[in-house]
Design a protein around this motif. Structure first.
Motif, PDB file in Angstrom:
ATOM      1  N   ALA A   1       0.848  -1.202   0.000  1.00 38.26           N
ATOM      2  CA  ALA A   1       0.000   0.000   0.000  1.00 38.26           C
ATOM      3  C   ALA A   1       0.871   1.235   0.000  1.00 38.26           C
ATOM      4  O   ALA A   1       0.777   2.081   0.866  1.00 38.26           O
ATOM      5  CB  ALA A   1      -0.923  -0.009   1.203  1.00 38.26           C
TER       6      ALA A   1
ATOM      7  N   THR B   1      -6.178   1.617  -0.949  1.00 36.09           N
ATOM      8  CA  THR B   1      -5.718   0.269  -0.627  1.00 36.09           C
ATOM      9  C   THR B   1      -5.533   0.145   0.884  1.00 36.09           C
ATOM     10  O   THR B   1      -4.961   1.033   1.522  1.00 36.09           O
ATOM     11  CB  THR B   1      -4.392  -0.048  -1.337  1.00 36.09           C
ATOM     12  OG1 THR B   1      -4.563   0.159  -2.746  1.00 36.09           O
ATOM     13  CG2 THR B   1      -3.974  -1.492  -1.080  1.00 36.09           C
TER      14      THR B   1
ATOM     15  N   GLN C   1      -4.797  -7.793   1.737  1.00 41.36           N
ATOM     16  CA  GLN C   1      -4.809  -6.502   1.035  1.00 41.36           C
ATOM     17  C   GLN C   1      -6.152  -6.335   0.358  1.00 41.36           C
ATOM     18  O   GLN C   1      -6.621  -7.221  -0.354  1.00 41.36           O
ATOM     19  CB  GLN C   1      -3.690  -6.459  -0.016  1.00 41.36           C
ATOM     20  CG  GLN C   1      -3.598  -5.122  -0.753  1.00 41.36           C
ATOM     21  CD  GLN C   1      -2.661  -5.187  -1.936  1.00 41.36           C
ATOM     22  OE1 GLN C   1      -2.967  -5.854  -2.921  1.00 41.36           O
ATOM     23  NE2 GLN C   1      -1.522  -4.531  -1.833  1.00 41.36           N
TER      24      GLN C   1
ATOM     25  N   LYS D   1      -8.091  -3.745  -2.179  1.00 34.78           N
ATOM     26  CA  LYS D   1      -7.842  -2.636  -3.102  1.00 34.78           C
ATOM     27  C   LYS D   1      -9.150  -2.278  -3.789  1.00 34.78           C
ATOM     28  O   LYS D   1      -9.841  -3.133  -4.343  1.00 34.78           O
ATOM     29  CB  LYS D   1      -6.787  -3.042  -4.125  1.00 34.78           C
ATOM     30  CG  LYS D   1      -6.364  -1.912  -5.057  1.00 34.78           C
ATOM     31  CD  LYS D   1      -5.329  -2.414  -6.056  1.00 34.78           C
ATOM     32  CE  LYS D   1      -4.038  -2.811  -5.369  1.00 34.78           C
ATOM     33  NZ  LYS D   1      -3.001  -3.187  -6.358  1.00 34.78           N
TER      34      LYS D   1
END
Length: 533
Positions: free
Chosen positions: A40, A48, A126, A128
């Motif tokens: 990120a 993100t 993660q 996004k």
């Protein structure tokens, strides 16, 4: 090569360790920069998030702006789900179940161009937010934040309109500037025109002048009533007002049931008050906090305690102490210990009933009863039984006098009831028939007593006649006859009816007969004996 000295060896070791530390620090710094850049980084153009469980490890500026206005009690993961779950309802499940190094793409449920890319990277997740920006060149995070605020606004409007409680706001001049549906419905009920098809904004508030008594730093609560012509009655409401800038924000809930309950309670208290006021029994009721809450005029009359003292709600201990000072208590050997049998304070564990006669110094007698209740309250009942005690004592004295008179008579006396039960005897009776002397009522019947009489006498026909006389329920006159005791003494037996269907029998011993006469009387009749031979 010459051998190295101790100093040279130490110097080489120090340089080696220092170099290793520098290499390790450089590797950690590289990995950290690589992690942020990879997951990120600041150069990332889309919002993100990087999560380690519920903890946010890293986020782009747009992602941080996305969750900055969420409710403060949420953690970072809950904040992100609060913003995005409306468009991506399966996001939380995907984050929990995603496999190692797996990438999943989620499509928005509203068919917009926005999507989510969820990636597992070395135990981290993660998220996004990707897509196109078509709404007036707004960023994706701004669009998502606006959508979340619109959803929350819609939810709050639905809550306000569907709430059964009224909520409305007035400005400093008392003009209505906002209200929920419950308040508007009430205004329609109290409106003069009930038949108009199109409902208009209320011109006058349902509760005027509420905004005038509002302070700046506090809230005000009160109970108000209004007339409702459509229901031919009045309605009560509990209203709480808060200051909202220069406006006054009001909340109201229906209080009809509470008001009705209070009215019924007040009527019940008044009714019980009238009943208690007419009782001759003194009443003192203490609540769970051991304070006097109710008393009646009879208590004042019996104890001479002042109405001012009783109206001040004294504690039970003060009440008992005042009775002691007025010499209305029986003086125990240990007054403090005696007093502990009552629940005087919160630490008292005794909740048992109490009943005792109090002999007062002026000759009065009170029957005092204490009765605990399940809610912790306690009630005392004071009953003046002086007349009853005097009557009982007088009755006992009369019985003792009557028994004394009977015992003084020389004749043996026995009194039987109409059903043949022995009521009373005297001392001469016990001596004549050799029975235990008992001045109280002896529970024996005629049959048992007559068998005892016959066992002490020569055979004679008088016992059957006497039994018939006692059992006769009709008109009876004095009956007399004579019999002989087994020791040769003669006695007259006399039976006479007395009040209540009872019969009094007296035995008068005359004199002892000579043995010759006694033998002759006890011998069988020769004529009868000859017939039997």
């Amino acid at each position: 090569m010459e051998s190295l000295g101790l100093l040279e060896v130490a110097l080489i070791a120090t340089i080696s360790l220092g170099g290793t530390a520098v290499v390790a620090f450089g590797f950690w710094f590289y990995c950290t920069l690589g992690l942020n850049h990879r997951y990120a980084g600041l150069d990332n153009i889309v919002p993100t998030f990087l999560f380690d469980g519920n903890e946010l490890r890293d986020a782009t500026p747009d992602a941080q702006m996305l969750i900055k206005d969420v409710p403060p009690h949420m953690n970072e993961r809950e904040s992100m789900l609060h913003i995005l779950s409306a468009r991506f309802p399966t996001l939380n499940t995907v984050m929990d179940r995603i496999g190692r190094n797996e990438v999943q793409t989620l499509t928005a449920t509203d068919d917009s161009a926005i999507s989510l890319e969820v990636t597992e990277i070395d135990g981290l997740i993660q998220v996004k937010l990707i897509g196109t920006c078509t709404q007036d060149s707004l960023t994706i995070s701004t669009i998502a934040a606006q959508d979340a605020m619109l959803d929350e606004l819609t939810m709050l409007r639905n809550i306000a309109d569907k709430s059964p409680h009224m909520v409305w706001q007035q400005d400093s001049d008392g003009q209505l500037n906002w209200a929920n549906q419950a308040y508007l419905d009430l205004c329609d009920l109290i409106s003069d025109d009930q038949n108009k098809s199109v409902k208009s904004w209320p011109s006058d508030p349902a509760f005027p002048d509420l905004h005038h008594d509002m302070t700046a730093d506090d809230h005000v609560s009160r109970r108000k009533s209004i007339d409702i012509p459509a229901k031919n009655g009045e309605a009560w409401f509990d209203i709480t007002t808060f200051k909202n800038g220069s406006d006054a924000l009001h909340f109201a809930s229906n209080a009809n049931k509470a008001v009705l309950a209070e009215q019924e309670k007040r009527k019940a208290v008044q009714m019980f008050g009238r009943i208690f006021a007419q009782l001759s029994t003194g009443l003192a009721t203490f609540d769970a906090n051991h304070r006097l809450t109710m008393f009646n005029p009879a208590l004042i009359e019996m104890t001479n305690l002042s109405p001012e003292f009783l109206s001040s709600k004294p504690s039970m201990q003060m009440f008992l102490d005042s009775l002691r000072e007025a010499r209305l208590l029986p003086e125990p050997k240990d007054y403090v210990k005696w007093r502990e049998q009552f629940p005087l304070n919160d630490s008292s564990t005794k909740r048992t009933a109490y009943c005792e006669n109090w002999e007062i110094a002026d000759g009065q007698t009170f029957k005092v009863t204490g009765q605990p209740a399940r809610d912790g309250s306690y009630a005392f009942f004071f009953e003046d039984i002086t007349a009853e005690i005097s009557m009982t004592r007088r009755f006992r004295s009369d019985l003792e006098t009557g028994q004394g008179v009977l015992d003084a008579l020389p004749d043996a006396i026995a009194v039987f009831s109409a059903n043949g039960t022995l009521v009373t005897t005297n001392r001469a009776y016990a001596d004549l028939w050799d029975v235990d002397h008992d001045t109280t009522v002896r529970v024996h019947d005629l049959r048992a007593e007559m068998m005892m009489w016959q066992s002490h006498c020569a055979a004679a026909p008088i016992w059957g006649e006497l039994r018939d006389f006692i059992g006769n329920s009709g008109h009876r006159k004095l009956w007399t006859d004579r019999a002989i005791l087994d020791d040769g003494r003669q006695f007259n037996c006399k039976a006479q009816p007395i009040a209540g269907g009872k019969t009094m029998i007296s035995f008068s011993v005359l004199s002892r007969m000579s043995p010759r006469v006694q033998q002759k009387l006890s011998m069988p009749d020769p004529a009868i004996y000859g017939l039997k031979g």
